[in-house]
Structure formats: C-alpha cells, structure tokens
Design an enzyme around this catalytic site. Sequence first.
Site, PDB file in Angstrom:
ATOM      1  N   PRO A 196       0.826  -1.211   0.000  1.00 36.42           N
ATOM      2  CA  PRO A 196       0.000   0.000   0.000  1.00 36.42           C
ATOM      3  C   PRO A 196       0.860   1.262   0.000  1.00 36.42           C
ATOM      4  CG  PRO A 196      -0.533  -1.428   1.876  1.00 36.42           C
ATOM      5  CD  PRO A 196       0.612  -2.053   1.168  1.00 36.42           C
ATOM      6  N   TYR A 246      -0.820   5.417  13.257  1.00 38.58           N
ATOM      7  CA  TYR A 246      -2.189   5.859  12.965  1.00 38.58           C
ATOM      8  C   TYR A 246      -3.122   5.382  14.092  1.00 38.58           C
ATOM      9  CZ  TYR A 246      -0.142   7.162   8.526  1.00 38.58           C
ATOM     10  OH  TYR A 246       0.655   7.745   7.575  1.00 38.58           O
ATOM     11  N   ARG A 256      -1.631  -5.056   9.403  1.00 31.19           N
ATOM     12  CA  ARG A 256      -0.284  -4.463   9.355  1.00 31.19           C
ATOM     13  C   ARG A 256       0.078  -3.923  10.729  1.00 31.19           C
ATOM     14  NH1 ARG A 256       3.152  -0.891   4.990  1.00 31.19           N
ATOM     15  NH2 ARG A 256       3.339  -2.905   4.010  1.00 31.19           N
TER      16      ARG A 256
HETATM   17  C1  LIG Z   1       4.865   6.964  -1.119  1.00 29.04           C
HETATM   18  C2  LIG Z   1       4.604   5.955  -0.061  1.00 29.04           C
HETATM   19  C3  LIG Z   1       3.345   5.862   0.502  1.00 29.04           C
HETATM   20  C4  LIG Z   1       3.063   4.911   1.473  1.00 29.04           C
HETATM   21  N1  LIG Z   1       1.806   4.748   1.947  1.00 29.04           N
HETATM   22  C5  LIG Z   1       1.490   3.713   2.751  1.00 29.04           C
HETATM   23  C6  LIG Z   1       0.164   3.408   3.070  1.00 29.04           C
HETATM   24  O1  LIG Z   1      -0.773   4.030   2.603  1.00 29.04           O
HETATM   25  N2  LIG Z   1      -0.076   2.376   3.925  1.00 29.04           N
HETATM   26  C7  LIG Z   1       0.941   1.645   4.450  1.00 29.04           C
HETATM   27  O2  LIG Z   1       0.693   0.734   5.235  1.00 29.04           O
HETATM   28  N3  LIG Z   1       2.227   1.885   4.116  1.00 29.04           N
HETATM   29  C8  LIG Z   1       2.513   2.885   3.268  1.00 29.04           C
HETATM   30  N4  LIG Z   1       3.804   3.080   2.861  1.00 29.04           N
HETATM   31  C9  LIG Z   1       4.849   2.157   3.330  1.00 29.04           C
HETATM   32  C10 LIG Z   1       5.073   1.040   2.308  1.00 29.04           C
HETATM   33  O3  LIG Z   1       3.930   0.229   2.147  1.00 29.04           O
HETATM   34  C11 LIG Z   1       6.264   0.151   2.721  1.00 29.04           C
HETATM   35  O4  LIG Z   1       5.947  -0.455   3.952  1.00 29.04           O
HETATM   36  C12 LIG Z   1       7.557   0.939   2.843  1.00 29.04           C
HETATM   37  O5  LIG Z   1       7.706   1.859   1.778  1.00 29.04           O
HETATM   38  C13 LIG Z   1       8.780   0.008   2.850  1.00 29.04           C
HETATM   39  O6  LIG Z   1       8.823  -0.759   1.665  1.00 29.04           O
HETATM   40  P1  LIG Z   1       9.869  -0.442   0.470  1.00 29.04           P
HETATM   41  O7  LIG Z   1      11.243  -0.486   1.083  1.00 29.04           O
HETATM   42  O8  LIG Z   1       9.651  -1.566  -0.510  1.00 29.04           O
HETATM   43  O9  LIG Z   1       9.541   0.905  -0.076  1.00 29.04           O
HETATM   44  C14 LIG Z   1       4.096   4.056   1.917  1.00 29.04           C
HETATM   45  C15 LIG Z   1       5.381   4.167   1.361  1.00 29.04           C
HETATM   46  C16 LIG Z   1       5.630   5.081   0.375  1.00 29.04           C
HETATM   47  C17 LIG Z   1       7.010   5.145  -0.235  1.00 29.04           C
END
Ligand SMILES: Cc1cc2nc3c(=O)[nH]c(=O)nc-3n(C[C@H](O)[C@H](O)[C@H](O)COP(=O)(O)O)c2cc1C
Length: 773
Positions: free
Chosen positions: A425, A583, A631
């Site tokens: 997400p 949150y 989560r």
């Molecule tokens: C732009 C952006 C928006 C995000 N929005 C959410 C979100 O809406 N809900 C959530 O649980 N995590 C959110 N995250 C966290 C990601 O789901 C993920 O846990 C985090 O980026 C680490 O993964 P990665 O190293 O593959 O980026 C967001 C991350 C990014 C970069």
Amino acid sequence: MRIVCIGGGPAGLYFGLLMKLRHPDHSITVIERNKPYDTFGWGVVFSDAMMRAMRAADPVSAAEIADAFNHWEDIELIFKGRRQRTTGHGFIGIGRKRLLNILQRRCEQLGVELVFEREVDSDLDFPDADLIVASDGINSRIRQRYPTMFKPDLVIRPNRFIWLGTNKLFDAFTFDFRRTEHGWFQAHIYKFDGETSTFIVETTEDVFAAHGLDKLDQQGSIDFCEKLFAETLDGAKLMSNARHLRGSAWLNFSRLICDSWSHFNGKSDVVLMGDAAHTAHFAIGSGTKLALDDAIELARQFDAFGHGRETVGAVLSAYEAVRRIDVARIQNAARNAMEWFEVVGRRYADTMEPEQFFYSMLTRSQRISHENLRLRDPAWLEGYERWFARRSGLDVADNLRATPPMLTPFRVRSVTLANRIVVSPMAMYSATDGLINDFHLAHLGARAMGGAGLVFAEMTCVSPDARITPGCLGLWNDEQMERWRRLIDLIHAVGPAKAGVQLGHSGRKGSTKVAWEGIDQPLDKDGWALISASAIPYQPQSPTPRAMTRADMERVRDDFAAAAGRAAAAGADWLELHCAHGYLLSSFLSPLTNVRGDEYGGSFENRARYPLEVFKAVRAVWPEGRPISVRLSCHDWTPGGNTPDDALIFSQMFKEAGADLIDCSSGQVSKEERPVYGRLFQTPFSDQIRNEGHVATIAVGAISEADHANSIVAAGRADLCAIARPHLADAAWTLHEAARIGFNSLAWPKQYFSAKSQYEANLARAAAVGNAT
Ligand SMILES: Cc1cc2nc3c(=O)[nH]c(=O)nc-3n(C[C@H](O)[C@H](O)[C@H](O)COP(=O)(O)O)c2cc1C
Ligand SMILES: Cc1cc2nc3c(=O)[nH]c(=O)nc-3n(C[C@H](O)[C@H](O)[C@H](O)COP(=O)(O)OP(=O)(O)OC[C@H]3O[C@@H](n4cnc5c(N)ncnc54)[C@H](O)[C@@H]3O)c2cc1C
C-alpha cells in the site's frame, strides 16, 4: 622501531612476522603466557579468499599453511533422522596448534623474538616500545586497563557451547541437531587434520540448566555429549583440551565492539588487534580471519606511511578506519548466524520440514542468498525449488526449470494468489473527496499488469476525518464504492492479480498536507479535529488529538465495518487492517502513544482491546472465504516503545481473532525513533512472528530484488513479500525481476508479448558482457 606484541595468538604472531619481513631492522618481541605447544581449542576454518590474502602477505608461511589444510566443499545436515548434503561451499580447516606452530616457526626464522610462559600485567612494562600491540585475546588485560579510552561494549550471548574434538573424521562440514526431553542441541563438526575433527556442542541456557550441565565437570559433559551424539560419533570418543578451564567448560560467547582501537599511554602507542578489539561468533568461523586481516592491514599501513616512530599515529588511524568497515560487515553476518543458532530450537527445529530447515540454516547469515546458492550447488538448489513449488501446489515437469519460490502460488481461505509478490500500500494523495479517479485507475491498472500476485491500493480511510490528508482515498459512501468497483474490475480484467483494500484511520497523524507540500505538516486551513488513544500530539506543531471516548470508539468501529462491507460489495479480494505507523489503531498498541488509565490502556490485552474490537467488527462483515491481513509496526525503534517480542504477542491476539496474515512493518510511531535501516531490515520481525507465532506473514521493507524475495520465501521467513518503492519505479517489477533471474516462463500480458523475448535477450546479452569483463 621497537614493537611488542602482547599475546601470541594468530594476531600477534602474524603481525610480528609481517613487520619483520617488511623491515628486518625492527626489533619485535611477541610475548605469550602459554608454552609453545600449549593452546586451547581444536581446528579453525577460513575461506579460500583468506588464503589468497595470506599468500600475498607472506608466501612462505602461506605455502606451509596451505600444505597443512584440509579443504572440503560439502555441508551436511543431520536432522530429524535425515542426512542432507550440498556442495560448492569451499572451506579450509587447520588445527589451531598447527597454525600457531607454523607462525611461531616463521617468526623465529625471520628473527622475531618469541617469549613464552610470561604473563604480561601491563603495557607500561615496556616503556622503550614505540608500538605495543594488544593481541591478548577476548579477555585482553591491556584493553581492560583503559576502559574509558577503548570504551568496550561486551555482550554475553545467551547460548552455551563446549569446544571438543574427536578422532572420527567427517568429510563434510557437518551440523547435527538432536532433541532431548528439554530441547535442542546442535553440534558444529569439521575435520581439520588427518586424525581430528572439531566438535562444538551448543544449546540454550535453559536446556543447559535443565540437563544439570552446570553441575557436571568436563568429563560429565563429555559423557553427556557422547551419549547424545552417539549415532553420529559411531563409537568414537569426544575429547577436551581445555583442561585448564575450571567447572563444566561450557562457555558463553562474548560479542565485543570497541569505540576506539588505539591509545597513547604516555610512552608508547597501544593498539588493539584481533579478539582484543572485536569478536565474531564461531557460527561463521571468522575470528581467526579477522585477526589475520588486522595484522595484514596494520603492516600494510606502515608500508604506506613509512616504518618510523613518527608515522605511528597516522598508521593507527588509517588501520582503524579501513578495518572497522570489514569488521562491522563480518560482525553483522556473524550476528545473524549466531542469532539463528540461538533461536533455532524454539523457532525452526520443531516445526520446519528438513528441506526448508536446511535452506534456512544455509542462509542464516543472510550473506548467502538464493542466487548465491545456485552458483554454489545448482543441482541442489533446483531440487529445493522443485520441492518448494510442489509444496505450494505446483508440479513442474522435470525437463522445465522449477518455478522460483517468489513465483509460486499462495492460497489462503478461498483466495489463491498467483505468486508471492504484493504491491505494498502506498498513499498517493491524489483523490478529491476520497474518490478514485483516472490517476488511480492508470497507476493501479499498470501495476496489476506488472506481474504481482496482489495489488494493494493505498490506505483507504473509513470517514472524512480518518484521512491523513485531503488527497487520501475513502470508502465512507456509495459513490466511492462504485469507483472502487470500477478499479477492482479493471485489476481483474487486465491480469491474474487480486485486489487488496487497506482500511485505516489516521488518528493523531491526520489533517496534514499532502506529501509534496510537507510530510506530517498540519493543514493551514480546513483542518479537522483529531482523535487518538491519548491526547498526545504527534509533533510539537501538530494539533493535540482528543483521547477517544467510548462513543468515538463505537462510531469509528462502525465506520470500519461499513467500509469493509463496501469493499466486499465492490469485489475486493483481500482486506488489510492498518494497525501500524502511529495511525489510530497503532496509537492504541504502542505504550508511547497510549497512556490511558481505563481498560484500553496499560497491559498488552488492554492496549489491543480496541484494535481487536475493530478487527472483529470488520471480520464479521467481511466474506468468510476472503482473507484479512493486519499491518503492525513490529518495532517502535524508540526506548519504551513496542519491540518485536511485543509484536509477537499482538500477532497472536489478531491470529486468534481470525487474522490470516500479519504484515510486518515498523516505526513511524514516534518522531524520536532511531530505526536501523538496511537491506531486508524488517524481515527478521516477519521471521519471528511467522515461525514463533505460527501465523502467515508478509515481509516488507528494502526488499528490492528477486534474489531477496526468493531467499525470504524459500527460507520460510515470510509467506509473501510486499514491495513498495521499487513498484513506483517499475510497475512491472515482478515481470522484470523474473526475467533478470533468467526465469522466462512467467506470462506477460498478451498485448505486450512481442517485447518479452527481446527484453530477455537484452538482459542475457548484458549479463554475458558483465561476466566477460
Ligand atoms: C509513497 C509511499 C506511501 C506509502 N503509503 C502507505 C500506506 O498508505 N499504507 C501503508 O501501510 N504503508 C505505506 N507506505 C509504506 C510502504 O507500504 C512500505 O511499507 C515501505 O515503503 C517500505 O517498503 P519499500 O522499502 O519496498 O519501499 C508508503 C510508502 C511510500 C514510499
Ligand atoms: C568454540 C570456538 C570456535 C572457533 N572457531 C573458529 C573458526 O572456526 N574459525 C576462526 O577463524 N575462528 C574461530 N574461533 C575464534 C578464534 O579462535 C579467535 O577469534 C582467534 O583466535 C583470535 O585470534 P587472536 O590472536 O586475536 O586471539 P587469541 O587466539 O585468543 O590469542 C591471544 C593470545 O594471547 C595470550 N594472552 C592473553 N593474555 C595474555 C597476557 N596477559 N600475557 C601474555 N599472553 C597473553 C593467550 O594465551 C593467547 O594465546 C573460534 C573460537 C571459539 C571459542
């Protein structure tokens, strides 16, 4: 120069001989308290790469050491009545005595003075020395004299081990796991000369105590181990050569890091080397390597700066700067491997099947990845991939390449994901009135065509005041539901991906600007009132939330249930409840944000009470056959906050309430957090929750390559891998990564088919060029 090495282990002897070799005018003395042939321990192992470095540093001693080596390629696991073996691992074993004797002889040959049977009390006993090397091992007396200078950080690890030998010769590096009525023991066994093998037996403190091993003398412990490993020893005896140790001879490993490695004592520069400066657990057998590498580097720095009294300060600084990096890397890998052996009994040994247990053990340091195993032993890895694929319900014909673990299907309730990759997400802050628009259709539609098994949209808010920003998506009215239906139909129409909705409420982190106007910054106008577990603002400039009343709780719970009902009606396949990142629901779980005095604050049960109420309300309206993940922030990375052990407790509660998977994220609860980022940095939380809590998990965070995802899934550290930022950079991450590891059987959208073989051929060409250069 006058150089004194206190301690004649590998570090002191090797440094002495290297310096004499380079500069015969140096006066060098190595002082050792033991007799020349009297030492503790059996064999040590190191890698082929270490031999290359030694050959370059001193070909003469290297040649003699190479002659004395036992080289072997295989690793064997004895576990649950099975023997499994893999090859291509390239180790070298040598007796510690043999190694020291070669180094001692070489020292004498070059004119290094060796003094035996002298116990040194203080570095100040050598006022004429320009350089004093404290190579006096883990319990270094010299280091202990200057605690405020060296600032040692010594951690005694929980496992017990006993270092024994046997005359039975093993032709592989052998690991033997045995269960008793109290728990697991493991033996690390390797041959190191023509007559002897090292036989280290290890267990946890509670199993050690339960067997009364603390009360037995050495012979009693040897008798115990001989009985326990009788099948493997096949009549051979175990022997100790640590008779000098009083009591049972079972030790705890001490992990040592020092803030500084050198100090001027008023007369001489004193430098720490080898185990006196740092230790690495025997689980990856690198202690001797580190000691020898230290010696090589310090000698090299003298070559670079000049062999004189005046260069010593600069040499020591450069030595420390260079060595710290390598030492940290090895200590990191050693820590992972050591921790694996510390938790193996309660986490893996009882429940894992022998095949997966072997894979988990081989990748324990997390330095050896899936593709690395393929290079070492392709036949074995292919066999494991086939086994894993079959366990996931795929039977691939023998003449076809086995499906990599990350591309195997995963079934939960009545939903089957085509593979283990999830578009994590990610809030896009691009909605008006919470409505899906063309951006979301294009963004998520593209990712649905990109090969992932499950595509999550961003956190979707259950009411207008649940939004983080005015740009967040919502599911609080029917118009929003109809737009969702359109998106979900689109995801289903363009490929096999399933559609996931993550429901959340921002709590005290709401009413902020969209990311590109200032992350977490309060809105200048048209903000809304915030609610949270307790009335604590997120940042000093954030509005103070209202601590939720019972009426607030009922309203928000019903909002969640209504949104879940709309998500189901819109056709979503998967629901995730967002209980992470500070949150609303996360604010109840963390003691940093929940200071309530009622039944919703305090104990684990109390802090989880409201999130569980919401979960149950959602589960009640969500179709029985469709899964729900939760989560969690598995680590607050802040003193006083939740830890991974706490997350395990919450995971159990959600599992009992009907959660199918735990999505293991971390942090963002407190601005004071100090996360330790790095490759796969949150995967250990998933590993713990999955294998100690026996619930399926999603790993997320800095998983950026197929090799990472395959290693995680194959080792059973998670069931699914959520990939976030890499999916922003590449909508077709899964398709591209599959091609990058040479797996060409993954279907592309038929409209794009003509690009597939060209893409694969280009990658193959680039790889061939890379290999050739
Ligand atoms: C732009 C952006 C928006 C995000 N929005 C959410 C979100 O809406 N809900 C959530 O649980 N995590 C959110 N995250 C966290 C990601 O789901 C993920 O846990 C985090 O980026 C680490 O993964 P990665 O190293 O593959 O980026 C967001 C991350 C990014 C970069
Ligand atoms: C069970 C076990 C298994 C291991 N397996 C491996 C392995 O497979 N591979 C590997 O690379 N490493 C292994 N190690 C680690 C390895 O033994 C050490 O990391 C390595 O020996 C460090 O070398 P060193 O010269 O720094 O210290 P040491 O080898 O400890 O040498 C220090 C020397 O200083 C002497 N000394 C101490 N104090 C004084 C004093 N006051 N005066 C005079 N002399 C003194 C000691 O007698 C000793 O000889 C293992 C360790 C253990 C415990």
